[in-house]
Write a protein that holds these residues in place. Structure first.
Motif, PDB file in Angstrom:
ATOM      1  N   MET A 113       0.849  -1.318   0.097  1.00 59.69           N
ATOM      2  CA  MET A 113       0.020   0.100  -0.180  1.00 59.69           C
ATOM      3  C   MET A 113       0.950   1.251  -0.041  1.00 59.69           C
ATOM      4  O   MET A 113       1.955   1.456   0.724  1.00 59.69           O
ATOM      5  N   ALA A 114       0.576   1.953  -1.009  1.00 53.99           N
ATOM      6  CA  ALA A 114       1.294   3.457  -0.915  1.00 53.99           C
ATOM      7  C   ALA A 114       0.862   4.247   0.434  1.00 53.99           C
ATOM      8  O   ALA A 114      -0.385   4.185   0.908  1.00 53.99           O
ATOM      9  N   PRO A 115       1.819   5.023   0.840  1.00 53.59           N
ATOM     10  CA  PRO A 115       1.288   5.927   2.090  1.00 53.59           C
ATOM     11  C   PRO A 115       0.322   6.888   1.786  1.00 53.59           C
ATOM     12  O   PRO A 115       0.282   7.735   0.958  1.00 53.59           O
ATOM     13  N   SER A 116      -0.858   6.573   2.545  1.00 51.16           N
ATOM     14  CA  SER A 116      -2.047   7.522   2.570  1.00 51.16           C
ATOM     15  C   SER A 116      -2.975   7.293   3.422  1.00 51.16           C
ATOM     16  O   SER A 116      -2.660   6.484   4.549  1.00 51.16           O
ATOM     17  N   ALA A 117      -3.921   7.971   3.745  1.00 48.40           N
ATOM     18  CA  ALA A 117      -4.995   7.936   4.639  1.00 48.40           C
ATOM     19  C   ALA A 117      -5.634   6.651   4.798  1.00 48.40           C
ATOM     20  O   ALA A 117      -5.871   6.228   6.130  1.00 48.40           O
ATOM     21  N   GLY A 118      -5.922   6.075   3.475  1.00 46.23           N
ATOM     22  CA  GLY A 118      -6.733   4.802   3.598  1.00 46.23           C
ATOM     23  C   GLY A 118      -5.819   3.739   4.261  1.00 46.23           C
ATOM     24  O   GLY A 118      -6.371   2.923   4.889  1.00 46.23           O
ATOM     25  N   ALA A 119      -4.392   3.879   4.184  1.00 48.83           N
ATOM     26  CA  ALA A 119      -3.629   2.763   4.697  1.00 48.83           C
ATOM     27  C   ALA A 119      -3.567   2.752   6.129  1.00 48.83           C
ATOM     28  O   ALA A 119      -3.600   1.842   6.603  1.00 48.83           O
ATOM     29  N   VAL A 120      -3.310   4.119   6.547  1.00 50.72           N
ATOM     30  CA  VAL A 120      -3.322   4.460   8.055  1.00 50.72           C
ATOM     31  C   VAL A 120      -4.861   3.853   8.724  1.00 50.72           C
ATOM     32  O   VAL A 120      -4.667   3.072   9.860  1.00 50.72           O
ATOM     33  N   ILE A 121      -5.852   4.173   8.030  1.00 53.80           N
ATOM     34  CA  ILE A 121      -7.346   3.712   8.600  1.00 53.80           C
ATOM     35  C   ILE A 121      -7.157   2.292   8.566  1.00 53.80           C
ATOM     36  O   ILE A 121      -7.868   1.548   9.549  1.00 53.80           O
ATOM     37  N   VAL A 172       2.132   3.031  13.388  1.00 57.05           N
ATOM     38  CA  VAL A 172       1.263   2.684  12.272  1.00 57.05           C
ATOM     39  C   VAL A 172       1.171   4.201  11.242  1.00 57.05           C
ATOM     40  O   VAL A 172       1.410   4.071  10.159  1.00 57.05           O
ATOM     41  N   PRO A 173       0.506   5.374  11.944  1.00 56.42           N
ATOM     42  CA  PRO A 173       0.673   6.207  11.084  1.00 56.42           C
ATOM     43  C   PRO A 173       1.875   6.893  10.334  1.00 56.42           C
ATOM     44  O   PRO A 173       1.933   7.482   9.274  1.00 56.42           O
ATOM     45  N   GLN A 174       3.167   6.687  11.087  1.00 59.50           N
ATOM     46  CA  GLN A 174       4.331   7.112  10.713  1.00 59.50           C
ATOM     47  C   GLN A 174       4.874   6.468   9.617  1.00 59.50           C
ATOM     48  O   GLN A 174       5.131   6.864   8.752  1.00 59.50           O
ATOM     49  N   VAL A 175       4.739   5.245   9.897  1.00 58.90           N
ATOM     50  CA  VAL A 175       5.150   4.269   8.647  1.00 58.90           C
ATOM     51  C   VAL A 175       4.038   4.094   7.413  1.00 58.90           C
ATOM     52  O   VAL A 175       4.693   4.324   6.294  1.00 58.90           O
ATOM     53  N   LEU A 176       2.893   4.098   7.506  1.00 58.63           N
ATOM     54  CA  LEU A 176       1.861   4.054   6.422  1.00 58.63           C
ATOM     55  C   LEU A 176       1.221   5.337   5.995  1.00 58.63           C
ATOM     56  O   LEU A 176       0.665   5.447   5.006  1.00 58.63           O
ATOM     57  N   GLY A 177       1.559   6.486   6.621  1.00 59.65           N
ATOM     58  CA  GLY A 177       0.935   7.712   6.269  1.00 59.65           C
ATOM     59  C   GLY A 177       1.886   8.964   5.809  1.00 59.65           C
ATOM     60  O   GLY A 177       3.170   8.653   6.144  1.00 59.65           O
ATOM     61  N   LYS A 178       1.584   9.698   5.109  1.00 61.11           N
ATOM     62  CA  LYS A 178       2.517  10.894   4.855  1.00 61.11           C
ATOM     63  C   LYS A 178       2.415  11.939   6.001  1.00 61.11           C
ATOM     64  O   LYS A 178       1.457  11.734   6.876  1.00 61.11           O
ATOM     65  N   PRO A 179       3.118  12.910   6.030  1.00 60.23           N
ATOM     66  CA  PRO A 179       2.882  13.887   7.376  1.00 60.23           C
ATOM     67  C   PRO A 179       1.819  14.599   7.610  1.00 60.23           C
ATOM     68  O   PRO A 179       1.379  14.656   8.556  1.00 60.23           O
TER      69      PRO A 179
END
Length: 133
Positions: A1-9, A79-86
């Protein structure tokens, strides 16, 4: 999964669902089945029985699992740091970033106070409005 809000959720849901199941299973398994049978006999649909019988009977278990999941995801840092953008980082990640990497301890402390007030207000609201009636 690319870093995104969907990946974090998606990752936070994946981590939180087992805890919710562990908290809800005992309450749902102890529920009196005759209540469901009575509601179905009186003409309620399956969805109506769920919303009119199952949810009110298990209200305290639902509230406790919701607070537990809220606290669990509130403290999620990796999780948010690895899978999400800033721009998708949670408040706890911003506090860690400011304190450890940017050495901006006053701003990290201010963010921590905001997080404390936010979580305290949610827990206070649950204690006030989420109790048994």
């Amino acid at each position: 999964m690319a870093p995104s809000a969907g990946a974090v959720i998606a990752a936070l849901v994946y981590l939180a669902v087992p805890f919710a199941v562990l908290l809800l299973y005992p309450a749902l398994s102890r529920m009196d089945r005759s209540l469901i049978e009575a509601a179905r006999t009186l003409g309620n649909s399956t969805i109506g029985t769920f919303f009119k019988i199952v949810i009110p009977v298990n209200r305290s278990a639902l509230v406790s699992s919701s607070v537990t999941i809220f606290v669990l995801t509130l403290g999620a840092i990796i999780v948010p740091q690895v899978l999400g953008k800033p721009e998708h980082w949670t408040l706890s990640v911003l506090i860690t970033d400011q304190a450890i990497y940017n050495f901006n301890l006053p701003f990290a402390s201010a963010l921590a106070v905001v997080l404390l007030i936010l979580s305290g207000s949610v827990v206070a609201a649950v204690m006030k409005f989420g109790g048994e009636k």
